[in-house]
Structure formats: structure tokens, C-alpha cells
Design a protein around this motif. Structure first.
Motif, PDB file in Angstrom:
ATOM      1  N   PHE A 189       0.808  -1.218   0.000  1.00  0.00           N
ATOM      2  CA  PHE A 189       0.000   0.000   0.000  1.00  0.00           C
ATOM      3  C   PHE A 189       0.845   1.273   0.000  1.00  0.00           C
ATOM      4  O   PHE A 189       0.330   2.366   0.198  1.00  0.00           O
ATOM      5  CB  PHE A 189      -0.910   0.007   1.234  1.00  0.00           C
ATOM      6  N   SER A 190       2.153   1.121  -0.205  1.00  0.00           N
ATOM      7  CA  SER A 190       3.057   2.260  -0.075  1.00  0.00           C
ATOM      8  C   SER A 190       3.678   2.602  -1.424  1.00  0.00           C
ATOM      9  O   SER A 190       4.216   1.724  -2.106  1.00  0.00           O
ATOM     10  CB  SER A 190       4.172   1.933   0.937  1.00  0.00           C
ATOM     11  N   ARG A 191       3.606   3.880  -1.751  1.00  0.00           N
ATOM     12  CA  ARG A 191       4.226   4.342  -2.992  1.00  0.00           C
ATOM     13  C   ARG A 191       5.583   4.978  -2.742  1.00  0.00           C
ATOM     14  O   ARG A 191       6.363   5.167  -3.682  1.00  0.00           O
ATOM     15  CB  ARG A 191       3.304   5.346  -3.688  1.00  0.00           C
ATOM     16  N   THR A 192       5.858   5.335  -1.501  1.00  0.00           N
ATOM     17  CA  THR A 192       7.148   5.927  -1.147  1.00  0.00           C
ATOM     18  C   THR A 192       7.687   5.235   0.102  1.00  0.00           C
ATOM     19  O   THR A 192       6.914   4.661   0.880  1.00  0.00           O
ATOM     20  CB  THR A 192       7.020   7.435  -0.872  1.00  0.00           C
ATOM     21  N   PRO A 193       8.995   5.284   0.329  1.00  0.00           N
ATOM     22  CA  PRO A 193       9.558   4.694   1.552  1.00  0.00           C
ATOM     23  C   PRO A 193       8.984   5.322   2.820  1.00  0.00           C
ATOM     24  O   PRO A 193       8.738   4.629   3.811  1.00  0.00           O
ATOM     25  CB  PRO A 193      11.061   4.985   1.414  1.00  0.00           C
ATOM     26  N   GLU A 194       8.777   6.646   2.783  1.00  0.00           N
ATOM     27  CA  GLU A 194       8.229   7.328   3.955  1.00  0.00           C
ATOM     28  C   GLU A 194       6.817   6.836   4.266  1.00  0.00           C
ATOM     29  O   GLU A 194       6.462   6.623   5.431  1.00  0.00           O
ATOM     30  CB  GLU A 194       8.224   8.839   3.725  1.00  0.00           C
ATOM     31  N   ALA A 195       6.017   6.649   3.220  1.00  0.00           N
ATOM     32  CA  ALA A 195       4.652   6.155   3.424  1.00  0.00           C
ATOM     33  C   ALA A 195       4.672   4.746   4.012  1.00  0.00           C
ATOM     34  O   ALA A 195       3.856   4.416   4.888  1.00  0.00           O
ATOM     35  CB  ALA A 195       3.899   6.160   2.092  1.00  0.00           C
ATOM     36  N   MET A 196       5.605   3.934   3.547  1.00  0.00           N
ATOM     37  CA  MET A 196       5.702   2.574   4.071  1.00  0.00           C
ATOM     38  C   MET A 196       6.029   2.585   5.562  1.00  0.00           C
ATOM     39  O   MET A 196       5.452   1.813   6.341  1.00  0.00           O
ATOM     40  CB  MET A 196       6.771   1.798   3.303  1.00  0.00           C
ATOM     41  N   ALA A 197       6.940   3.455   5.986  1.00  0.00           N
ATOM     42  CA  ALA A 197       7.303   3.543   7.399  1.00  0.00           C
ATOM     43  C   ALA A 197       6.112   3.999   8.235  1.00  0.00           C
ATOM     44  O   ALA A 197       5.861   3.463   9.326  1.00  0.00           O
ATOM     45  CB  ALA A 197       8.474   4.503   7.577  1.00  0.00           C
ATOM     46  N   VAL A 198       5.353   4.975   7.735  1.00  0.00           N
ATOM     47  CA  VAL A 198       4.196   5.490   8.467  1.00  0.00           C
ATOM     48  C   VAL A 198       3.100   4.431   8.566  1.00  0.00           C
ATOM     49  O   VAL A 198       2.536   4.194   9.639  1.00  0.00           O
ATOM     50  CB  VAL A 198       3.656   6.770   7.800  1.00  0.00           C
ATOM     51  N   ILE A 199       2.786   3.779   7.444  1.00  0.00           N
ATOM     52  CA  ILE A 199       1.731   2.757   7.443  1.00  0.00           C
ATOM     53  C   ILE A 199       2.118   1.579   8.333  1.00  0.00           C
ATOM     54  O   ILE A 199       1.291   1.042   9.083  1.00  0.00           O
ATOM     55  CB  ILE A 199       1.461   2.275   6.003  1.00  0.00           C
ATOM     56  N   ALA A 200       3.397   1.180   8.279  1.00  0.00           N
ATOM     57  CA  ALA A 200       3.861   0.078   9.131  1.00  0.00           C
ATOM     58  C   ALA A 200       3.718   0.431  10.606  1.00  0.00           C
ATOM     59  O   ALA A 200       3.306  -0.408  11.422  1.00  0.00           O
ATOM     60  CB  ALA A 200       5.320  -0.253   8.805  1.00  0.00           C
ATOM     61  N   THR A 201       4.032   1.671  10.961  1.00  0.00           N
ATOM     62  CA  THR A 201       3.928   2.101  12.360  1.00  0.00           C
ATOM     63  C   THR A 201       2.480   2.109  12.824  1.00  0.00           C
ATOM     64  O   THR A 201       2.158   1.640  13.928  1.00  0.00           O
ATOM     65  CB  THR A 201       4.537   3.505  12.522  1.00  0.00           C
ATOM     66  N   ILE A 202       1.583   2.633  11.987  1.00  0.00           N
ATOM     67  CA  ILE A 202       0.164   2.667  12.348  1.00  0.00           C
ATOM     68  C   ILE A 202      -0.388   1.254  12.499  1.00  0.00           C
ATOM     69  O   ILE A 202      -1.108   0.941  13.458  1.00  0.00           O
ATOM     70  CB  ILE A 202      -0.637   3.453  11.288  1.00  0.00           C
ATOM     71  N   ALA A 203      -0.037   0.373  11.557  1.00  0.00           N
ATOM     72  CA  ALA A 203      -0.515  -1.009  11.619  1.00  0.00           C
ATOM     73  C   ALA A 203       0.008  -1.724  12.859  1.00  0.00           C
ATOM     74  O   ALA A 203      -0.736  -2.438  13.540  1.00  0.00           O
ATOM     75  CB  ALA A 203      -0.085  -1.759  10.358  1.00  0.00           C
ATOM     76  N   ALA A 204       1.285  -1.503  13.169  1.00  0.00           N
ATOM     77  CA  ALA A 204       1.875  -2.164  14.339  1.00  0.00           C
ATOM     78  C   ALA A 204       1.276  -1.634  15.635  1.00  0.00           C
ATOM     79  O   ALA A 204       1.034  -2.400  16.576  1.00  0.00           O
ATOM     80  CB  ALA A 204       3.388  -1.953  14.337  1.00  0.00           C
ATOM     81  N   ALA A 205       1.032  -0.332  15.706  1.00  0.00           N
ATOM     82  CA  ALA A 205       0.417   0.241  16.904  1.00  0.00           C
ATOM     83  C   ALA A 205      -0.999  -0.303  17.093  1.00  0.00           C
ATOM     84  O   ALA A 205      -1.415  -0.642  18.213  1.00  0.00           O
ATOM     85  CB  ALA A 205       0.398   1.765  16.805  1.00  0.00           C
ATOM     86  N   GLY A 206      -1.755  -0.400  15.994  1.00  0.00           N
ATOM     87  CA  GLY A 206      -3.100  -0.971  16.080  1.00  0.00           C
ATOM     88  C   GLY A 206      -3.063  -2.427  16.517  1.00  0.00           C
ATOM     89  O   GLY A 206      -3.895  -2.873  17.322  1.00  0.00           O
TER      90      GLY A 206
END
Length: 270
Positions: A206-223
Motif C-alpha cells: 500500500f506504499s508508494r514511497t519509503p516514507e509512506a511505508m514507514a508510516v503505514i507500518a507504524t500505524i498497523a503495528a500500533a493498532g
């Protein structure tokens, strides 16, 4: 407020994933999952030394994890395949750590808590260590983000830009050792690698940029950390493994959605 053990556990889980998820993206990009395993397994030996010498668990785990990561970095490329070297180091370190723990006859130790985590027993002091370690990791990653990313994607380009890939590897190694040291209390040494790689792998489609991947991974892991805590409390299951199970379910859902999207795109183009 912090007298509530569930509040402390939630803060511990969120603090851990804040450090682990962004770093896990680099672990996935560099294909360093086994490297994380070797570092995490070495932490058991650090725990044994800490207890024997009456030192903080965090300090012992951090030092031994750093030593293990440095040894692996020095031995790589010297006639051994990386996966073979990491497999030998990971399981040898775990075995030596377990043997060392058995010699601690005058110290009571709950080995299962260190192997699989004991997040519900997190104290205020543990929270300070976890959030302090998370701040250090986030600071390192933010400071070296561009250099780490360049050296990960193209080492030759990094050298041309004046970036030393080996130096960035050392930064990543230090950050990885800190994550291992702070995550022991939450998920234990056997599940730390899952906290690193599974959220990043789930975020990748779901990530088009490395920064987006880091943010999405963090949100998913926190959830997943919060969901795992609730599930563990509701069904009386081991908390650390339950958190990892939730993350694994998110990965499966991510893979399914990615597969369906690819299939739909292929049909549309056809």
C-alpha cells in the motif's frame, strides 16, 4: 493513571512499535530478517550476564546484541554465505544464553517471560527505558534517513554522493540492538524479529514511497499492539504472542487485498 497495568502495557506496546516499525522497513529492504534474529537471540546471553553481574537488563542485552551484530558484520563476506553465518550465530547465541541462564542458581528467573515477553508486568521504570530507547531509535533513523535510504537502494550511488554504506550499516546495527533491548519486555527475544518485519511487509503493498511505508507500518503495528492487548485480556491468551498473531493476520489481509487488486488490474488491462 500509570498505576493501571493495562495503561502501562499499552504505552509499552506503542513505544516499542514506534521504534520497531520504521526500522523494520530497512530490515525488509535490506533482507536482514536473519540478522535481526541473530541479534535478538544473543540478547538471552546479555540477560544472563546482567543478572549475574547485577546490571540492568537493558544494558546487558544492548551490549551483547551490539557485539553479536558487530561480529556478524565483520565475518560477512569471508567465505561464508550470509544465511549460513547468521543461522549459526543466531542459534549458537541462543544456546549459550540458555546454558548461561541455567548456571544462575541463586537468582530466580522466569525464562518464558524473556523468551515470549511479559508486557503486563511492565513497570514505570520499564516504560522509561522503552520510550527512551524508542526516542533514540527514531532520532537515529530520522537523522540518517536519507543516507540510510540511499545506501540501501544503491550503495554505488551512495558512495558517489559521499555516503559511506558501511557507516550507515553501523547506524542500522546500533538502532537494531536498541530495539532488541527495549522489545524484550514486550514480545520477548523469540518474537522481536516478527515485530520488525511483519508490519513492514504488510505495509509494502500500500506504499508508494519509503516514507509512506514507514508510516503505514507504524500505524498497523500500533493498532496490532492495542488489539493484541485487548484480545489477550478478553480471551486470557499470552500477550506477546497474541500481538504478533494480530500483526500476522494484518499481513495476510494485506496480501489478500494486494492479490485481488493485482488480479483486477490485470483483467482491466486485458
Amino acid at each position: 493513571m500509570l498505576d493501571d497495568f493495562m495503561v502501562r502495557a499499552t504505552l509499552a506496546g506503542v513505544g516499542t512499535v514506534l521504534a520497531a516499525a520504521p526500522l523494520g522497513c530497512f530490515v525488509v529492504w535490506r533482507r536482514m530478517a536473519y540478522f535481526g534474529d541473530a541479534t535478538a537471540h544473543a540478547a538471552i546471553l546479555g540477560i544472563a550476564l546482567s543478572l549475574a553481574l547485577s546490571l540492568p537488563i537493558f544494558a546487558g542485552a544492548l551490549v551483547v546484541s551490539l557485539v553479536m551484530a558487530t561480529i556478524v558484520a565483520l565475518l560477512s563476506g569471508r567465505g561464508y554465505a550470509m544465511d549460513t553465518l547468521l543461522g549459526v550465530m543466531a542459534h549458537s547465541a541462543l544456546a549459550f544464553g540458555l546454558v548461561a541462564v541455567s548456571f544462575l542458581t541463586n537468582i530466580r528467573i522466569d525464562l518464558m517471560a524473556y523468551l515470549f515477553g511479559d508486557i503486563l508486568a511492565v513497570s514505570r521504570a520499564d516504560l522509561g527505558v522503552i520510550w527512551g530507547g524508542a526516542a533514540m531509535v527514531l532520532g537515529l533513523v530520522a537523522w540518517r534517513w536519507s543516507a540510510l535510504l540511499t545506501s540501501t537502494l544503491n550503495p554505488d550511488l551512495a558512495r558517489a554522493a559521499g555516503i559511506d554504506p558501511k557507516r550507515e550499516q553501523l547506524v542500522l546495527t546500533l538502532a537494531l540492538a536498541i530495539v532488541v533491548a527495549v522489545a524484550i519486555k514486550v514480545v520477548g527475544v523469540l518474537l522481536i524479529t516478527a515485530m520488525l518485519i511483519v508490519p513492514a511487509a504488510a505495509a509494502r503493498p500500500f506504499s508508494r514511497t519509503p516514507e509512506a511505508m514507514a508510516v503505514i507500518a507504524t500505524i498497523a503495528a500500533a493498532g496490532a499492539a492495542c488489539g493484541g492487548l485487548w484480545t489477550s485480556y478478553r480471551f486470557d491468551t499470552p500477550t506477546g504472542p497474541t500481538i504478533v498473531c494480530i500483526i500476522a493476520v494484518l499481513f495476510c489481509l494485506s496480501a489478500m487485498v494486494s492479490g485481488l487488486r493485482s488480479s483486477f488490474t490485470a483483467r482491466s488491462e486485458g
